[in-house]
Design an enzyme around this catalytic site. Structure first.
Site, mmCIF file in Angstrom:
data_model
loop_
_atom_site.group_PDB
_atom_site.id
_atom_site.type_symbol
_atom_site.label_atom_id
_atom_site.label_comp_id
_atom_site.label_asym_id
_atom_site.label_seq_id
_atom_site.Cartn_x
_atom_site.Cartn_y
_atom_site.Cartn_z
ATOM 1 N N ASP A 120 0.840 -1.198 0.000
ATOM 2 C CA ASP A 120 0.000 0.000 0.000
ATOM 3 C C ASP A 120 0.878 1.251 0.000
ATOM 4 O OD1 ASP A 120 -2.408 -1.420 -0.116
ATOM 5 O OD2 ASP A 120 -2.373 -1.773 2.036
ATOM 6 N N ASP A 150 -4.741 -6.961 -7.069
ATOM 7 C CA ASP A 150 -5.992 -6.770 -6.324
ATOM 8 C C ASP A 150 -6.751 -5.572 -6.894
ATOM 9 O OD1 ASP A 150 -7.952 -6.628 -4.338
ATOM 10 O OD2 ASP A 150 -6.626 -5.700 -2.874
ATOM 11 N N LEU A 151 -7.345 -5.768 -8.085
ATOM 12 C CA LEU A 151 -8.072 -4.666 -8.732
ATOM 13 C C LEU A 151 -9.587 -4.836 -8.624
ATOM 14 C CD1 LEU A 151 -5.820 -4.017 -11.865
ATOM 15 C CD2 LEU A 151 -5.752 -2.927 -9.622
ATOM 16 N N LYS A 152 -10.022 -5.918 -8.022
ATOM 17 C CA LYS A 152 -11.455 -6.145 -7.748
ATOM 18 C C LYS A 152 -12.321 -5.783 -8.945
ATOM 19 C CE LYS A 152 -11.158 -5.535 -2.713
ATOM 20 N NZ LYS A 152 -9.741 -5.152 -2.521
ATOM 21 N N ASP A 199 -17.670 -5.831 -13.805
ATOM 22 C CA ASP A 199 -18.123 -5.229 -15.072
ATOM 23 C C ASP A 199 -18.908 -6.293 -15.834
ATOM 24 O OD1 ASP A 199 -18.238 -3.508 -17.397
ATOM 25 O OD2 ASP A 199 -16.415 -2.540 -16.663
ATOM 26 N N ARG A 247 -2.810 -9.639 12.469
ATOM 27 C CA ARG A 247 -1.914 -8.876 13.339
ATOM 28 C C ARG A 247 -1.078 -9.828 14.178
ATOM 29 N NH1 ARG A 247 -3.030 -5.827 10.157
ATOM 30 N NH2 ARG A 247 -3.703 -3.663 10.283
ATOM 31 N N ARG A 306 0.334 -3.126 7.021
ATOM 32 C CA ARG A 306 1.112 -2.300 7.944
ATOM 33 C C ARG A 306 1.982 -3.037 8.953
ATOM 34 N NH1 ARG A 306 -4.242 1.092 8.739
ATOM 35 N NH2 ARG A 306 -4.954 -1.020 8.264
HETATM 36 O O1 C5P Z 1 -2.326 -2.825 6.796
HETATM 37 P P1 C5P Z 1 -3.277 -3.990 6.799
HETATM 38 O O2 C5P Z 1 -2.647 -5.297 7.238
HETATM 39 O O3 C5P Z 1 -4.552 -3.691 7.533
HETATM 40 O O4 C5P Z 1 -3.640 -4.169 5.251
HETATM 41 C C1 C5P Z 1 -4.557 -5.113 4.808
HETATM 42 C C2 C5P Z 1 -4.667 -5.068 3.310
HETATM 43 O O5 C5P Z 1 -5.757 -5.922 2.931
HETATM 44 C C3 C5P Z 1 -4.963 -3.696 2.722
HETATM 45 O O6 C5P Z 1 -4.367 -3.642 1.429
HETATM 46 C C4 C5P Z 1 -6.476 -3.693 2.614
HETATM 47 O O7 C5P Z 1 -6.948 -2.847 1.606
HETATM 48 C C5 C5P Z 1 -6.748 -5.148 2.265
HETATM 49 N N1 C5P Z 1 -8.074 -5.637 2.598
HETATM 50 C C6 C5P Z 1 -8.624 -5.558 3.874
HETATM 51 N N2 C5P Z 1 -9.887 -6.046 4.104
HETATM 52 C C7 C5P Z 1 -10.578 -6.599 3.107
HETATM 53 C C8 C5P Z 1 -10.038 -6.699 1.841
HETATM 54 C C9 C5P Z 1 -8.769 -6.199 1.608
HETATM 55 O O8 C5P Z 1 -7.985 -5.086 4.797
HETATM 56 N N3 C5P Z 1 -11.769 -7.104 3.364
#
Ligand code: C5P
Length: 244
Positions: free
Chosen positions: A22, A71-73, A76, A191, A222
């Protein structure tokens, strides 16, 4: 065979960890990735980074040996999503996703478009965005419990030819029971320490808990990208999950 791909493997990866890149630009991304090794993690490129940098950054990272989750989801009409998935396969990405709410015909067209591709990517469905609550669903005319909708859409994804879905680790156990051992479950919200600062994620799990619940791949942003020593964090996660 795409000459970019030297070590492509859609069936097994070397690690269950997918690091979410990110970052806003190529410079910051490459400075971060320089510290990593493909044996430690796969990489996820989302809308922000892809829109800023395009295909060339994906190709650079594949060249470096990384497996890329684009990850472009997509969402369409069937032909457009099918062609987008084929274009992603041509770049050599390992995983690509689309919204299940695009419907069966969209997912079937996507699956058919890459079925015979030399480097068929894993096709992953996005069920209900975790940012959406029951009231948000009601507002757009969907009036069934979120959990029921997630299972229903995951089943539809499987029956439409997708390889897996993105879900919360808290949904992994019921989805694993319903969808079987081979269905891929990609779970964000991971986490290292569930009691610590969890940024804006609410429903979190540790890597070991998520895998025990049935996750196949763990998306981590993160906790890795902001760590003083990202490699140490990735080694710790891989050691913890390999010991399961
Ligand atoms: O920093 P963190 O570990 O929270 O990042 C999680 C990643 O997963 C981010 O790129 C976020 O956009 C993505 N994501 C998410 N929850 C979802 C789908 C994707 O946190 N349901």
């Amino acid at each position: 065979m795409n000459p970019l791909i030297t070590d492509f493997n859609t069936e097994t990866t070397r690690t269950p960890v997918i690091v979410a890149l990110d970052f806003a630009n190529e410079q910051d991304t490459l400075a971060f990735v320089r510290r990593l090794d493909p044996s430690l993690c796969c990489l996820k490129i989302g809308k922000e980074l892809f829109t800023a940098t395009g295909r060339s950054l994906v190709e650079k990272l594949i060249h470096q040996g990384f497996q890329i989750f684009l990850d472009l989801k997509y969402h369409d009409i069937p032909n457009t999503v099918a062609q987008a998935c084929k274009a992603a396969a041509d770049i050599g990405v390992w995983m690509v996703d689309m919204h299940v709410s695009g419907g069966r015909r969209m997912m079937e067209a996507a699956a058919e478009a890459v079925a015979n591709h030399a480097q068929k990517p894993l096709l992953i469905g996005v069920t209900v965005l975790t940012s959406m609550e029951q009231s948000d669903l009601k507002e757009i005319g969907i009036d069934i419990p979120v959990e029921d909708l997630v299972v229903r859409w995951a089943e539809l994804a499987k029956h439409s030819g997708l390889d897996g879905v993105v879900c919360s680790a808290h949904e992994a156990a019921p989805l694993r029971r319903t969808l079987g051992e081979d269905f891929v479950l990609v779970t964000p919200g991971i986490r290292l320490n569930v009691a610590a600062n969890n940024d804006d994620q609410r429903r979190i799990m540790t890597p070991a808990e998520a895998l025990a619940a049935g996750s196949t791949y763990l998306v981590m942003g993160r906790p890795v990208t902001l760590a003083t020593d990202p490699v140490a964090v990735l080694r710790e996660v891989n050691a913890a999950v390999n010991g399961l």
